[in-house]
Design a protein around this motif. Structure first.
Motif, PDB file in Angstrom:
ATOM      1  N   UNK A  71       0.819  -1.221   0.000  1.00 35.99           N
ATOM      2  CA  UNK A  71       0.000   0.000   0.000  1.00 35.99           C
ATOM      3  C   UNK A  71       0.854   1.273   0.000  1.00 35.99           C
ATOM      4  N   UNK A  72       1.987   1.230   0.728  1.00 34.21           N
ATOM      5  CA  UNK A  72       2.836   2.428   0.772  1.00 34.21           C
ATOM      6  C   UNK A  72       3.486   2.600  -0.590  1.00 34.21           C
ATOM      7  N   UNK A  73       3.225   3.728  -1.225  1.00 36.48           N
ATOM      8  CA  UNK A  73       3.778   3.943  -2.572  1.00 36.48           C
ATOM      9  C   UNK A  73       4.926   4.940  -2.553  1.00 36.48           C
ATOM     10  N   UNK A  74       5.007   5.726  -1.495  1.00 32.42           N
ATOM     11  CA  UNK A  74       6.090   6.709  -1.448  1.00 32.42           C
ATOM     12  C   UNK A  74       6.323   7.080   0.009  1.00 32.42           C
ATOM     13  N   UNK A  75       7.553   7.389   0.338  1.00 36.82           N
ATOM     14  CA  UNK A  75       7.849   7.850   1.691  1.00 36.82           C
ATOM     15  C   UNK A  75       8.919   8.912   1.586  1.00 36.82           C
ATOM     16  N   UNK A  76       8.745  10.018   2.308  1.00 38.38           N
ATOM     17  CA  UNK A  76       9.789  11.045   2.232  1.00 38.38           C
ATOM     18  C   UNK A  76       9.988  11.739   3.568  1.00 38.38           C
ATOM     19  N   UNK A  77      11.222  12.166   3.774  1.00 35.64           N
ATOM     20  CA  UNK A  77      11.545  12.946   4.965  1.00 35.64           C
ATOM     21  C   UNK A  77      11.294  14.393   4.615  1.00 35.64           C
ATOM     22  N   UNK A  78      10.424  15.062   5.406  1.00 39.27           N
ATOM     23  CA  UNK A  78      10.184  16.459   5.044  1.00 39.27           C
ATOM     24  C   UNK A  78      10.655  17.441   6.103  1.00 39.27           C
ATOM     25  N   UNK A  79      11.194  16.914   7.196  1.00 35.63           N
ATOM     26  CA  UNK A  79      11.817  17.835   8.153  1.00 35.63           C
ATOM     27  C   UNK A  79      12.836  17.078   8.990  1.00 35.63           C
ATOM     28  N   UNK A  80      13.913  17.746   9.304  1.00 34.92           N
ATOM     29  CA  UNK A  80      14.891  17.182  10.234  1.00 34.92           C
ATOM     30  C   UNK A  80      15.170  18.264  11.273  1.00 34.92           C
ATOM     31  N   UNK A  81      15.136  17.899  12.552  1.00 32.98           N
ATOM     32  CA  UNK A  81      15.262  18.909  13.597  1.00 32.98           C
ATOM     33  C   UNK A  81      16.030  18.319  14.757  1.00 32.98           C
TER      34      UNK A  81
END
Lengths: 331, 817
Positions: free
Chosen positions: B755-765
């Motif tokens: 089901x997961x088609x994409x995964x992305x990191x959108x913040x690093x803190x």
């Protein structure tokens, strides 16, 4: 009861039309048309009304309901339009502030000029071939009729690398590599860097050449003139004229030097030497293994820097290789 | 090669040719390119003979004198002069008002320290004649008032400097050029009258050893000569064509060389030993001291003229010092010979002694002109140096005798329609015949053939194609029409490796330009030092570099790009950041087996240098500097556009090449193969070069990338998309500092399947709210399924799996949960 409805309706209509905000209208809607609104309250008295009066009153009530609802929507739209207008009036940007510019990516003027030449000649059926910049002495010289003791070797100030290997002094060896790798007909452009020990404002130890080779069963000097005349017009404008003068290059016979003249392009409207050309020397066909009785061909070579310098009126050839952004940003 | 108008006019009547420019155009149109035309006496037009009547000290200047000078046209003039080497009564060269001297000085009337000066008395230096000569030029007493000095100097000639192509040895003389003019203007040559060759034998015999590259060797002995300065006419001619006068004998040999193209050499007869002069191959180790005082050690490749004791001349190149003609010489031996071109060329190159003689021999001299030239020189020597001819000796090789006797061997057979067909110009038989005959070719029609016999001085004409040029230039290339060759077939470029390469390279350049980079081009060579500074060891060196900064072929494009960067910084005067974004797509050179057969591999690299802001300019543009992730994004976009898949980015750390900052750089791979490196220029290199900004470098293996790219004609396949909305889940995850965030998305994709088609990191803190040693990463996972809407429960289930796996593999916890 009808009177009661009419007076309530008239009063509510006035209220709606004078409402100053969307919120106020909403309140009016609830207080008049809501479940516990004044209209509903009036209609609650309907039970006491006679059966024949009832439909009449009901119809008046429904008319008022519709009228009031329309009035509410209209007033709401008017107010919203007013609000949007006020917001738009409020939202402002100083359009004279400087824009945020992307960087300008640019092709090197020599690449752009090469493409210009290649594109023009591709229309005639030429393809592009590649070859090494470090080349064997055999292919750079011997194969194209410049033997070791040939005085023409002195026309080329050659850089030597390894025994029997030089930095190619022209792209002609690519012509030979092409002929060796395929039977004719051949229509090929050999473009790339070449090297000669020479350095001043118009000579660079590395520069770029495009050579063309056409081999088929019937190829004449007038064909060569036609192709070059077309090419020069493509490069220097439709009024560019061509002049051929006899010259000598060992790999062609006869060999000609080609001059171009185009109105306004050059100072003094004089003839400018632009390229060398000729009919392919039979020795090259022999080396390539072509039948010298049948194969005919022409070849020409043009300096890319020379063309770019003429087109852009660049006075110093060294600019091409220094990547000074004051230079590169101009193309 | 310099040609004198006056001299040429003695060989062919130039009447009808207006001026040197027209003559130049005529010669150029026949393949003899005129490089420059020089009119003698330019700048001397208003300089003439004047007489000094009086000379007094200038009243207000100790070092100047005030002269009264008599002129032919203006009477007495007053001239202020600084020189002291003359007196009243001397004839001098006066530059009149309005003159513009060769050194650029313009003569005006004016006052010098209060005294009127109406011209200038000139020194030889000021007239452009003798550099550095001091004092004014005092002329002989026989001078006539008002004579232009150009006339006194014999400056009434015009000199054309021609560039003669290597095939036209026959044009290396006034005779040769006159022949072309005669052909073009339908005139005949005017040969000077010469005496008959002597019959008596000279006391020295000539000889050619068997196999020696010499076909003719003649010598004439002249006794009783008086060596001395040459007469003016001889000196002026030689100087006009750029030669220096030496003495009357040597000058005559040079005269004949410039006149007829036949080099000659005069020996001091008394310095020759024995009874025989031999043209022979040198013996290995033999030495000879030459006229220019240098001594050369010979090999068997060199041809010499030798007497009893050894070599007396380097044949065709230069004479020997020992037997040179000096003022004390009373008898000479004059040599005229025909040496093989290749030998003379080889020797001249080996010893770097390219002389007027060697240049002519290596292009081939006229074998039928050798004895003529010898006799012509004898006549002139007798005229200018006196003496009597003693006798002649001569040797002719068997090969030369055979060739001369057998003209048939030189016949060229050409089909009758050959000229019209190959030139693309319909020519009548008579036009062809006339063209060739005007150039002294013999022409006969035999059946369907032309039989053409070229003259012996045209050793360059051997095959039918050679004749095409002779006809074309006689007719005029301007007569050839334009046509287009027939396209008889066309090949598809599909599958052609070369077309693929060209196309991919050019497309890549377009992509990079669209990504806001500009193309740079640098030399293929550089200094060894600059390459080594980046940790590259060049393996291909030039044998004959022009400068030491061009001594090796580049092993990397990076030093050149950094050099370009430094140059730009040097000229960047603004307080704003400098924006540099350059790429270069060029080969690097390495020793090694290659398909080209050169033993050198040309490995193409795609290298880049970037520094500055993300936007070129504008409001707040300077707040946004380029950083690693922006460079990474740019490259990702490039790979995407170029359809290169599967590039992996790993920390370069201890593998980083020495030119990169190891912490701020990445290694790029596809599968197990190295694609290249990206990162910040190593601070030690940056500080050594005093660079002010952070510089990013990219260095990619283009040959490898090219293989990974799809061919331009391989279209990508269209994919159907889903209209059902995807579902997103965002996670704030705490991981240990130093854990690559890529691990989070990799796990999400692996566990969240299908089901997961994409995964992305959108913040690093990793600021205040995050525990020491930890980093918080925000990850968004996108779920969807073709053809249907997802239910919350399904997505939650997958999300739970992902969280569990994060925790198991990375010890990652959800933040705040």
């Amino acid at each position: 009861m009808i009177d009661q409805l009419d007076s309530l309706g008239e009063a509510s209509l006035k209220q709606i039309q004078s409402a100053g905000s969307v919120d106020a209208i909403e309140q009016i809607r609830v207080s008049v048309l809501g479940k516990k609104g004044s209209l509903s309250q009036v209609l609650r008295g309907l039970a006491q009304v006679s059966a024949e009066e009832r439909p009449k009153i009901g119809s008046v009530a429904n008319q008022w309901k519709a009228r009031l609802e329309t009035a509410i929507e209209e007033q709401k739209a008017t107010l919203e339009a007013g609000q949007l207008e006020a917001r738009i009036k409020n939202e402002k940007i100083d359009v004279t502030a400087p824009g945020l510019l992307p960087h300008q990516g640019r092709l090197h003027p020599l690449t752009a000029t090469t493409r210009k030449i290649v594109k023009a000649l591709e229309r005639l059926g030429f393809d592009t071939a590649l070859g090494p910049e470090a080349e064997t002495e055999i292919l750079n010289f011997d194969a194209i009729n410049i033997s070791a003791d040939h005085p023409a070797r002195d026309m080329h100030d050659t850089f030597f690398v390894n025994p029997g290997v030089v930095l190619r002094t022209h792209t002609s060896p690519v012509q030979m590599r092409t002929m060796q790798s395929q039977p004719w007909p051949v229509r090929v452009l050999c473009a790339g860097a070449v090297y000669r020990c020479d350095h001043d404002a118009t000579h660079s130890p590395m520069f770029h050449q495009i050579e063309g080779l056409w081999v088929d069963q019937k190829v004449s000097m007038s064909d060569l003139k036609g192709v070059l005349s077309y090419l020069l017009k493509e490069l220097f404008g439709p009024d560019a004229e061509i002049r051929m003068r006899p010259s000598y290059f060992p790999f062609v016979e006869p060999g000609v030097e080609v001059d171009v003249r185009a109105k306004g392009l050059f100072k003094g409207d004089g003839w400018i030497e632009i390229l060398g050309a000729g009919l392919v020397h039979p020795e090259l066909f022999k080396f390539a293994g072509y039948d010298i009785k049948k194969a005919q061909g022409f070849a020409f070579g043009i300096g890319v820097e020379r063309v770019a310098m003429l087109l852009h009126k660049i006075s110093d050839i060294r600019h091409f290789y220094q990547s000074d952004s004051r230079f590169l940003s101009q193309f | 090669m310099k040609i004198s108008w006056k001299w040429l006019n003695e060989w062919v009547d130039l009447k009808g040719i207006e001026d040197a420019k027209q003559l130049g155009d005529l010669l150029t149109s026949r393949g003899l390119e005129v490089e420059s035309i020089q009119t003698q006496g330019l700048g001397l037009e208003r300089v003439e003979v004047a007489l000094v009547k009086s000379k007094e000290k200038h009243p207000d200047a100790d070092r100047l004198s005030l002269c009264q000078v008599e002129t032919a046209r203006d009477g007495i003039l007053s001239i202020v002069c600084g020189a002291q080497n003359f007196k009243a009564g001397d004839y001098v060269a006066l530059a009149r008002v309005g003159a513009e001297l060769p050194n650029g000085i313009k003569i005006q009337e004016g006052k010098i320290r209060g005294q009127l000066s109406q011209g200038m008395l000139c020194s030889l230096d000021e007239l452009g004649l003798a550099k550095g000569s001091e004092g004014i030029w005092v002329l002989p007493e026989s001078s006539k008032l008002g004579t232009p000095v150009a006339e006194i100097l014999g400056f009434d000639d015009t000199i054309l400097d021609l560039s003669i192509t290597p095939n036209r040895g026959d044009c290396m003389s006034h005779l040769g050029i006159a022949r072309e003019v005669a052909a073009a203007t339908k005139k005949s040559l005017k040969f000077p009258k010469i005496s008959k060759l002597p019959v008596k034998k000279s006391s020295i015999a000539t000889g050619i050893t068997s196999g020696a590259p010499c076909s003719q060797f003649f010598g004439i002995q002249i006794n009783g000569i008086q060596v001395g300065p040459s007469p003016d006419w001889l000196i002026q001619r030689l100087e006009a064509v750029g030669a220096r006068s030496i003495n009357n004998v040597v000058d005559v040999t040079n005269w004949v060389l410039f006149e007829a193209g036949q080099p000659l050499h005069a020996y001091d007869f008394d310095r020759l030993s024995g009874k025989k002069l031999l043209a022979r191959q040198a013996e290995s180790g033999e030495k000879i001291q030459l006229l220019d005082d240098s001594t050369v050690a010979l090999t068997t490749k060199d041809l010499v003229i030798a007497d009893n004791e050894g070599p007396v001349a380097l044949a065709g190149v230069m004479g020997g010092k020992a037997s040179q003609v000096t003022n004390g010489t009373t008898a000479i031996y004059l040599e005229a010979a025909c040496f093989a071109s290749a030998t003379v060329r080889g020797t001249a190159r080996t010893f770097s002694k390219v002389t007027e003689a060697s240049q002519r021999f290596e292009r081939g001299v006229d074998p039928d002109r050798v004895s003529w030239a010898l006799q012509r020189a004898c006549d002139l020597i007798l005229k200018v140096a006196g003496g009597q001819i003693v006798g002649i000796s001569s040797s002719v090789s068997a090969a030369e005798k055979k060739e001369k006797a057998n003209a048939k061997a030189r016949l060229i057979q050409v089909p009758r329609n050959f000229f019209s067909e190959r030139l693309g110009l319909l020519l009548s038989d008579s036009e062809i015949e006339r063209s060739l005959k005007s150039l002294e070719f013999e022409v006969k029609k035999v059946a369907k053939q032309w039989m053409v016999l070229p003259p012996r001085f045209r050793s360059d004409v051997k095959i039918p194609e050679d004749l095409l040029d002779e006809v074309a230039r006689s007719i005029g290339y301007e007569k050839i029409p334009t046509s287009l060759p027939a396209l008889t077939s066309i090949q598809t470029r599909y599958g052609d490796a070369m077309s693929r390469k060209v196309s991919l390279r050019e497309t890549a350049k377009d992509h990079l330009v669209a990504l806001e980079l500009s193309e740079a081009l640098h030399y293929g060579f550089s200094s060894r030092k600059s390459q080594e500074a980046f940790g590259f060891q060049p393996t291909v060196a030039l044998k004959n570099p022009m400068h030491e900064d061009q001594e090796v072929m580049v092993a990397s494009l990076l030093p050149g790009l950094v050099e370009a960067y430094a140059l730009n910084e040097r000229f960047h005067f603004s307080s704003e950041k400098m924006n540099i974004r350059l790429f270069e797509l060029r080969p690097t050179f390495w020793l090694g087996e290659s398909d080209s057969g050169t033993g050198i591999q040309e490995r193409w690299r795609l290298s880049m240098i970037l520094s500055g802001q993300t936007s070129a300019e504008g409001l707040h543009a300077s707040n946004n500097s380029l950083d690693f992730l922006k460079v990474k994004g740019l490259l990702q976009s490039f790979f995407e556009r170029s359809r290169v898949r599967g590039v992996r980015w790993e920390s370069a750390s201890n593998e980083a090449p020495s030119f990169l900052h190891s912490g701020l750089s990445s290694k790029l791979t596809i599968g197990r193969d190295l694609v290249g490196w990206v990162g910040v220029l190593h601070p030690s290199i940056a500080s050594k070069r005093k660079l002010r900004q952070t510089v990013f470098l990219v260095d990619l293996d283009w040959d490898f990338l090219e293989k990974k790219m799809r061919s331009p004609w391989e279209a990508n396949t269209y994919k159907e998309w889903s209209d059902f909305p995807p579902m997103e889940r965002d996670f704030a995850v705490l991981i240990k500092k130093g854990t690559p965030v890529e691990k989070l998305t990799q796990i999400a994709m692996k566990v969240g399947r299908p089901l997961a088609k994409d995964a992305k990191v959108f913040d690093i803190y990793d600021g205040q709210q995050v525990a020491e040693g930890m980093t918080s990463a925000a990850v968004r996972v996108i779920f969807f399924e073709e053809g249907r809407s997802l239910r919350d429960e399904e997505v939650d289930e997958r999300s739970a799996l992902i969280r569990t796996q994060w925790k198991q593999e990375l010890g990652a916890e959800l933040r705040g949960g």
